[in-house]
Write a protein that holds these residues in place. Structure first.
Motif, mmCIF file in Angstrom:
data_model
loop_
_atom_site.group_PDB
_atom_site.id
_atom_site.type_symbol
_atom_site.label_atom_id
_atom_site.label_comp_id
_atom_site.label_asym_id
_atom_site.label_seq_id
_atom_site.Cartn_x
_atom_site.Cartn_y
_atom_site.Cartn_z
ATOM 1 N N VAL A 1 70.282 48.460 108.956
ATOM 2 C CA VAL A 1 69.569 49.608 109.504
ATOM 3 C C VAL A 1 70.451 50.838 109.355
ATOM 4 O O VAL A 1 71.661 50.790 109.624
ATOM 5 N N GLY A 2 69.860 51.916 108.902
ATOM 6 C CA GLY A 2 70.582 53.170 108.766
ATOM 7 C C GLY A 2 69.993 54.241 109.649
ATOM 8 O O GLY A 2 68.883 54.105 110.172
ATOM 9 N N VAL A 3 70.743 55.301 109.842
ATOM 10 C CA VAL A 3 70.249 56.469 110.565
ATOM 11 C C VAL A 3 70.360 57.681 109.648
ATOM 12 O O VAL A 3 71.219 57.744 108.768
ATOM 13 N N GLN A 4 69.469 58.620 109.890
ATOM 14 C CA GLN A 4 69.448 59.864 109.130
ATOM 15 C C GLN A 4 69.692 61.007 110.107
ATOM 16 O O GLN A 4 69.072 61.058 111.181
ATOM 17 N N LEU A 5 70.606 61.886 109.757
ATOM 18 C CA LEU A 5 70.926 63.034 110.587
ATOM 19 C C LEU A 5 70.757 64.306 109.772
ATOM 20 O O LEU A 5 71.040 64.325 108.575
ATOM 21 N N TRP B 1 66.375 69.890 100.407
ATOM 22 C CA TRP B 1 67.419 69.224 101.179
ATOM 23 C C TRP B 1 68.485 68.679 100.239
ATOM 24 O O TRP B 1 68.209 68.367 99.082
ATOM 25 N N THR B 2 69.716 68.527 100.734
ATOM 26 C CA THR B 2 70.767 67.847 99.991
ATOM 27 C C THR B 2 71.582 66.993 100.955
ATOM 28 O O THR B 2 72.004 67.472 102.012
ATOM 29 N N GLU B 3 71.807 65.745 100.554
ATOM 30 C CA GLU B 3 72.571 64.818 101.376
ATOM 31 C C GLU B 3 74.071 65.000 101.142
ATOM 32 O O GLU B 3 74.527 65.054 100.004
ATOM 33 N N ILE B 4 74.834 65.063 102.215
ATOM 34 C CA ILE B 4 76.295 65.039 102.147
ATOM 35 C C ILE B 4 76.732 63.584 102.232
ATOM 36 O O ILE B 4 76.278 62.833 103.099
ATOM 37 N N SER B 5 77.617 63.174 101.345
ATOM 38 C CA SER B 5 77.984 61.767 101.257
ATOM 39 C C SER B 5 79.431 61.617 100.804
ATOM 40 O O SER B 5 80.102 62.594 100.486
ATOM 41 N N ALA B 6 79.905 60.347 100.779
ATOM 42 C CA ALA B 6 81.255 60.001 100.330
ATOM 43 C C ALA B 6 82.322 60.755 101.115
ATOM 44 O O ALA B 6 83.342 61.161 100.566
ATOM 45 N N VAL B 7 82.088 60.925 102.412
ATOM 46 C CA VAL B 7 83.045 61.632 103.260
ATOM 47 C C VAL B 7 84.173 60.668 103.627
ATOM 48 O O VAL B 7 83.942 59.672 104.311
ATOM 49 N N CYS B 8 85.382 60.937 103.170
ATOM 50 C CA CYS B 8 86.484 60.014 103.449
ATOM 51 C C CYS B 8 87.821 60.722 103.386
ATOM 52 O O CYS B 8 87.975 61.739 102.713
ATOM 53 N N PHE C 1 71.803 67.209 105.053
ATOM 54 C CA PHE C 1 71.532 66.051 105.899
ATOM 55 C C PHE C 1 72.464 64.940 105.451
ATOM 56 O O PHE C 1 73.209 65.086 104.484
ATOM 57 N N LEU C 2 72.482 63.828 106.169
ATOM 58 C CA LEU C 2 73.313 62.705 105.768
ATOM 59 C C LEU C 2 72.780 61.417 106.368
ATOM 60 O O LEU C 2 71.880 61.419 107.208
ATOM 61 N N HIS C 3 73.339 60.308 105.883
ATOM 62 C CA HIS C 3 72.992 58.985 106.385
ATOM 63 C C HIS C 3 74.253 58.282 106.873
ATOM 64 O O HIS C 3 75.355 58.538 106.372
ATOM 65 N N ALA C 4 74.075 57.380 107.834
ATOM 66 C CA ALA C 4 75.160 56.545 108.326
ATOM 67 C C ALA C 4 74.587 55.201 108.724
ATOM 68 O O ALA C 4 73.378 55.066 108.952
ATOM 69 N N ALA C 5 75.439 54.199 108.802
ATOM 70 C CA ALA C 5 75.010 52.902 109.307
ATOM 71 C C ALA C 5 74.703 53.025 110.796
ATOM 72 O O ALA C 5 75.454 53.668 111.538
ATOM 73 N N ALA C 6 73.616 52.421 111.237
ATOM 74 C CA ALA C 6 73.191 52.560 112.626
ATOM 75 C C ALA C 6 74.213 52.014 113.609
ATOM 76 O O ALA C 6 74.280 52.474 114.756
ATOM 77 N N SER D 1 78.909 65.894 116.706
ATOM 78 C CA SER D 1 79.788 66.854 117.361
ATOM 79 C C SER D 1 80.042 68.092 116.508
ATOM 80 O O SER D 1 80.425 69.138 117.037
ATOM 81 N N ILE D 2 79.838 67.990 115.199
ATOM 82 C CA ILE D 2 80.034 69.178 114.352
ATOM 83 C C ILE D 2 78.706 69.817 113.950
ATOM 84 O O ILE D 2 78.704 70.745 113.139
ATOM 85 N N GLY D 3 77.601 69.328 114.512
ATOM 86 C CA GLY D 3 76.345 70.042 114.313
ATOM 87 C C GLY D 3 75.230 69.301 113.631
ATOM 88 O O GLY D 3 74.241 69.910 113.215
ATOM 89 N N PHE D 4 75.321 67.969 113.505
ATOM 90 C CA PHE D 4 74.214 67.173 112.985
ATOM 91 C C PHE D 4 73.417 66.577 114.144
ATOM 92 O O PHE D 4 73.970 66.296 115.205
#
Length: 251
Positions: free
Chosen positions: A100-104, A172-179, A209-214, A225-228
């Motif tokens: 399950v994922g979440v979208q922010l 829209w554009t997804e932000i990803s590969a944040v590491c 926007f972005l996705h993360a594991a739920a 906390s940074i605005g999503f």
């Protein structure tokens, strides 16, 4: 799936975002049918990214049996693909995994350039793959960099932090590969890169926007906390097409 948790910034309460356009409900399809059409492998109402770009397929309407028929034609028999958002599969298809994922969506994210950030290109892919392997922010493949702009921060020439663009549904554009390299966490590098990537996204009129594991609650809390703002949860399935495999599975 974004799993990086080294983010910091101002506070915001976690709540579902209201009145967001439905294009985000099927973001992979909207991207493949729109700004990423030049990358799409497509049959009718089914499409997928190339294996070395992003390992997802999509349907114009997951409730449409004809779209599943098109997907079967596209991938062939006995082939495993990742797909979202799908909750049920037609007879003959097999669910072999998932999550399950979440979208922010960015509702209060401050965007600004990061002077120390450099744009990354194909020559940087070996370093990117090494950093991704050590930090596990989510899938990044040999040609994922073709999906959009990727920015990095270096220390004495060594890549230590990364963020970039992945899905591009219209508007829209997804932000990803944040590491961030574990030795450099706690310095706000990921936050600076997210804000810098967001600045480029907004310059062309898109919304980040972005996705993360739920189950990655720390990342969700810190992204917020940074605005999503949390918009929705959705299943991600690993499915196998009917029939006998014609070759290696798409994993």
């Amino acid at each position: 799936m974004t799993r990086q948790t080294e983010l910091r910034g101002g506070g915001a309460s976690l709540r579902p975002a209201a009145h967001e356009p439905s294009v985000l409900d099927n973001a992979v399809w909207a991207a493949l049918d729109g700004p990423h059409a030049h990358l799409a492998e497509r049959v009718g109402r089914a499409a997928r990214y190339p294996d070395d770009v992003y390992a997802f397929a999509a349907l114009a309407d997951p409730a449409d049996p004809a779209a599943w028929t098109d997907l079967h034609t596209l991938v062939g028999p006995g082939t495993t693909v990742r797909i979202k958002p799908v909750e049920e599969v037609p007879a003959g298809w097999e669910i072999v995994g998932g999550g399950v994922g979440v979208q922010l969506v960015a509702t209060a994210l401050r965007s600004e350039p990061a002077p120390e950030a450099v744009r990354l290109g194909p020559d940087d892919v070996p370093e990117i793959l090494d950093l991704v392997a050590r930090t596990r922010p989510g899938p990044f493949l040999r040609r994922t960099i073709a999906l959009g702009t990727y920015l990095g921060i270096r220390d004495r020439g060594r890549l230590i932090a990364l963020a970039g663009e992945r899905l591009r549904p219209p508007g829209w554009t997804e932000i990803s590969a944040v590491c961030t390299d574990p030795a450099y966490r706690g310095r706000g590098l990921a936050t600076r890169l997210v804000r810098a990537v967001a600045a480029g996204i907004r310059e062309r009129g898109d919304t980040p926007f972005l996705h993360a594991a739920a189950d990655n609650t720390d990342a969700i809390r810190l992204y917020e906390s940074i605005g999503f703002t949390l918009r929705r949860r959705s299943p991600i399935l690993l499915v196998r097409s009917p029939g006998t495999s014609r070759g290696a599975a798409r994993l």
